[in-house]
Design a protein around this motif. Structure first.
Motif, PDB file in Angstrom:
ATOM      1  N   ALA A  90      -5.880   6.083  -9.133  1.00 17.68           N
ATOM      2  CA  ALA A  90      -5.794   4.680  -8.278  1.00 17.68           C
ATOM      3  C   ALA A  90      -5.831   3.575  -9.093  1.00 17.68           C
ATOM      4  CB  ALA A  90      -6.928   5.088  -7.339  1.00 17.68           C
ATOM      5  N   LYS A  91      -5.041   2.673  -9.026  1.00 25.42           N
ATOM      6  CA  LYS A  91      -5.419   1.514  -9.940  1.00 25.42           C
ATOM      7  C   LYS A  91      -6.390   0.534  -9.181  1.00 25.42           C
ATOM      8  CE  LYS A  91      -2.333   2.793 -13.238  1.00 25.42           C
ATOM      9  NZ  LYS A  91      -2.693   3.303 -14.616  1.00 25.42           N
ATOM     10  N   ARG A  92      -7.007  -0.506  -9.977  1.00 32.13           N
ATOM     11  CA  ARG A  92      -7.870  -1.594  -9.399  1.00 32.13           C
ATOM     12  C   ARG A  92      -6.951  -2.821  -9.489  1.00 32.13           C
ATOM     13  NH1 ARG A  92     -12.474  -2.517 -11.990  1.00 32.13           N
ATOM     14  NH2 ARG A  92     -13.889  -2.877  -9.932  1.00 32.13           N
ATOM     15  N   TYR A  93      -7.348  -3.789  -8.620  1.00 29.20           N
ATOM     16  CA  TYR A  93      -6.894  -5.158  -8.836  1.00 29.20           C
ATOM     17  C   TYR A  93      -7.618  -5.644  -9.960  1.00 29.20           C
ATOM     18  CZ  TYR A  93      -4.975  -5.162  -3.825  1.00 29.20           C
ATOM     19  OH  TYR A  93      -4.365  -4.907  -2.925  1.00 29.20           O
ATOM     20  N   THR A  94      -6.677  -6.364 -10.964  1.00 24.43           N
ATOM     21  CA  THR A  94      -7.199  -6.932 -12.090  1.00 24.43           C
ATOM     22  C   THR A  94      -7.419  -8.334 -11.980  1.00 24.43           C
ATOM     23  OG1 THR A  94      -4.860  -7.172 -13.048  1.00 24.43           O
ATOM     24  CG2 THR A  94      -6.186  -5.279 -13.569  1.00 24.43           C
TER      25      THR A  94
ATOM     26  N   GLN B 240       3.728  -1.015 -10.760  1.00 21.10           N
ATOM     27  CA  GLN B 240       2.411  -1.360 -10.483  1.00 21.10           C
ATOM     28  C   GLN B 240       1.349  -0.917 -11.344  1.00 21.10           C
ATOM     29  OE1 GLN B 240       1.565  -3.924  -8.270  1.00 21.10           O
ATOM     30  NE2 GLN B 240       3.816  -4.018  -7.706  1.00 21.10           N
TER      31      GLN B 240
ATOM     32  N   ARG C 138      -9.966 -11.225  -7.965  1.00 20.24           N
ATOM     33  CA  ARG C 138     -11.485 -10.343  -7.551  1.00 20.24           C
ATOM     34  C   ARG C 138     -12.256 -11.352  -6.804  1.00 20.24           C
ATOM     35  NH1 ARG C 138     -10.961  -5.331  -8.511  1.00 20.24           N
ATOM     36  NH2 ARG C 138     -13.213  -4.987  -8.279  1.00 20.24           N
TER      37      ARG C 138
ATOM     38  N   GLU D  47      -9.879   0.370  -2.751  1.00 19.51           N
ATOM     39  CA  GLU D  47     -10.761   0.152  -3.559  1.00 19.51           C
ATOM     40  C   GLU D  47     -11.963  -0.663  -2.295  1.00 19.51           C
ATOM     41  OE1 GLU D  47     -12.565  -2.814  -7.151  1.00 19.51           O
ATOM     42  OE2 GLU D  47     -10.289  -2.396  -6.690  1.00 19.51           O
TER      43      GLU D  47
ATOM     44  N   ASP E 262       0.494   2.650  -5.079  1.00 22.49           N
ATOM     45  CA  ASP E 262      -0.348   1.397  -5.158  1.00 22.49           C
ATOM     46  C   ASP E 262      -1.424   1.628  -4.269  1.00 22.49           C
ATOM     47  OD1 ASP E 262      -1.450  -1.019  -5.380  1.00 22.49           O
ATOM     48  OD2 ASP E 262       0.451  -2.119  -4.857  1.00 22.49           O
ATOM     49  N   ARG E 263      -2.615   2.206  -4.723  1.00 23.58           N
ATOM     50  CA  ARG E 263      -3.570   2.458  -3.879  1.00 23.58           C
ATOM     51  C   ARG E 263      -4.681   1.333  -4.117  1.00 23.58           C
ATOM     52  NH1 ARG E 263      -5.528   8.083  -5.752  1.00 23.58           N
ATOM     53  NH2 ARG E 263      -7.131   7.507  -4.096  1.00 23.58           N
ATOM     54  N   ARG E 264      -4.230   0.285  -4.628  1.00 29.19           N
ATOM     55  CA  ARG E 264      -5.433  -0.712  -4.912  1.00 29.19           C
ATOM     56  C   ARG E 264      -6.157  -1.081  -3.528  1.00 29.19           C
ATOM     57  NH1 ARG E 264      -1.921  -5.073  -8.074  1.00 29.19           N
ATOM     58  NH2 ARG E 264      -0.467  -4.478  -6.057  1.00 29.19           N
TER      59      ARG E 264
ATOM     60  N   TYR F  52       0.834  -1.147  -0.071  1.00 24.53           N
ATOM     61  CA  TYR F  52       0.167  -0.006  -0.061  1.00 24.53           C
ATOM     62  C   TYR F  52       0.893   1.136   0.173  1.00 24.53           C
ATOM     63  CZ  TYR F  52      -3.773   3.293   1.677  1.00 24.53           C
ATOM     64  OH  TYR F  52      -4.472   4.216   1.535  1.00 24.53           O
TER      65      TYR F  52
END
Length: 299
Positions: free
Chosen positions: A291-295, A215, A298, A182, A177-179, A173
């Protein structure tokens, strides 16, 4: 130094934790100086793993912390099993392996108990109930006080949050890397499970390292984040403080674990911890950095 409760446990962890993985790259004298300075500053949380340097890192930590064992929190990890020929390691979350691996960690750490024993990874295909059984047995036997996981996978984290008594999740974090923002921060707060953050300084990219791909951010994107941080600097704090306090503001965070290789790095973080960064600056930083998201992982 401030201290935060780890989950629902009685552990009070320093908000700055010492990531021990890099210590063997220093000399024994340098490692000892780093540990002593951290202790003097109030750091009580030390994180290692049986994987690091094939167990030698645990041995080093065991020797250095033995004189203050009752004053520190030792966290280590399990699940990556070295092959007999030393060519690499394989993932093994089975109960039998965990029960045998803990004995070796206890011996290397020169201690009768581990404060926090963490699963070092994990996938949704693992025999999760069996893994939990192993940790619960070790708690009952007094060999570990509490357990947690080290994972960035949302589906794995949700499963353990629902089925186990984990007290913490070590998760990457940072501003870059703000995943976790979310979903994970809110989920873990609801379950009273703490975050132990790693990668807070993003390999130094948020402090003084040249921009590179990181990231999901391109080198150009990282450079833009660096420029944004520079534009938000004011008298009284620096980039280290900006990056550090962005993560520390999370209500669910127990400790930000940072790997220190030099006394200069340690002093930089300790100094940044004492700096005051206005909340509106941290909010502005969050709004200006994508901010990116986990791809993967999930569901």
């Amino acid at each position: 130094m401030k201290y935060h409760q780890l989950g629902k446990s009685d552990i009070e962890a320093s908000v700055i934790g010492f990531g021990c993985m890099s210590l063997l790259k220093s000399s024994r004298q340098e490692a000892e100086a780093l540990i002593h300075r951290a202790l003097d500053a109030g750091v009580n949380y030390f994180d290692t793993a049986d994987l690091y340097d094939k167990g030698e890192n645990e041995q080093l930590i065991g020797r250095l912390l033995k004189p203050v064992r009752d004053k520190v929190i030792i966290a280590t990890k399990v699940g990556n099993q070295w092959r007999e020929d030393g060519s690499g390691w394989d993932w093994n979350p089975r109960k039998s392996y965990i029960l045998s691996a803990v004995e070796k960690s206890l011996s290397r750490l020169n201690t009768d108990y581990i404060d926090l024993y963490q699963l070092h990874g994990g996938t949704i295909e693992d025999p999760i109930e069996e893994t939990i059984e192993a940790f619960e047995q070790l708690v009952q036997e007094g060999k570990i006080r509490y357990y947690g996981i080290s994972s960035i996978r949302p589906n794995v984290i949700r499963k353990y949050a629902a089925l186990s008594n984990i007290q913490s999740v070590m998760i990457q974090y940072s501003v870059l890397d703000r995943r976790p923002e979310e979903e994970m921060l809110q989920l873990l707060e609801q379950h009273h499970i703490s975050i132990v953050a790693r990668g807070v300084l993003a390999q130094g990219l948020l402090v003084d390292k040249p921009a590179k791909d990181y990231q999901g951010h391109t080198a150009a994107g990282v450079a833009q984040v660096q420029q944004t941080m520079n534009s938000l600097l004011q008298e009284g704090y620096n980039k280290t403080a900006l990056a550090l306090h962005y993560v520390l503001r999370s209500a669910v965070l127990a400790s930000a674990v940072i790997g220190f290789r030099t006394l200069h790095q340690l002093e930089d973080v300790l100094g940044a911890l004492e700096m005051v960064v206005p909340a509106e600056i941290l909010e502005k930083l969050g709004h200006q950095v994508p901010a990116k998201r986990y791809t993967d992982h999930r569901l």
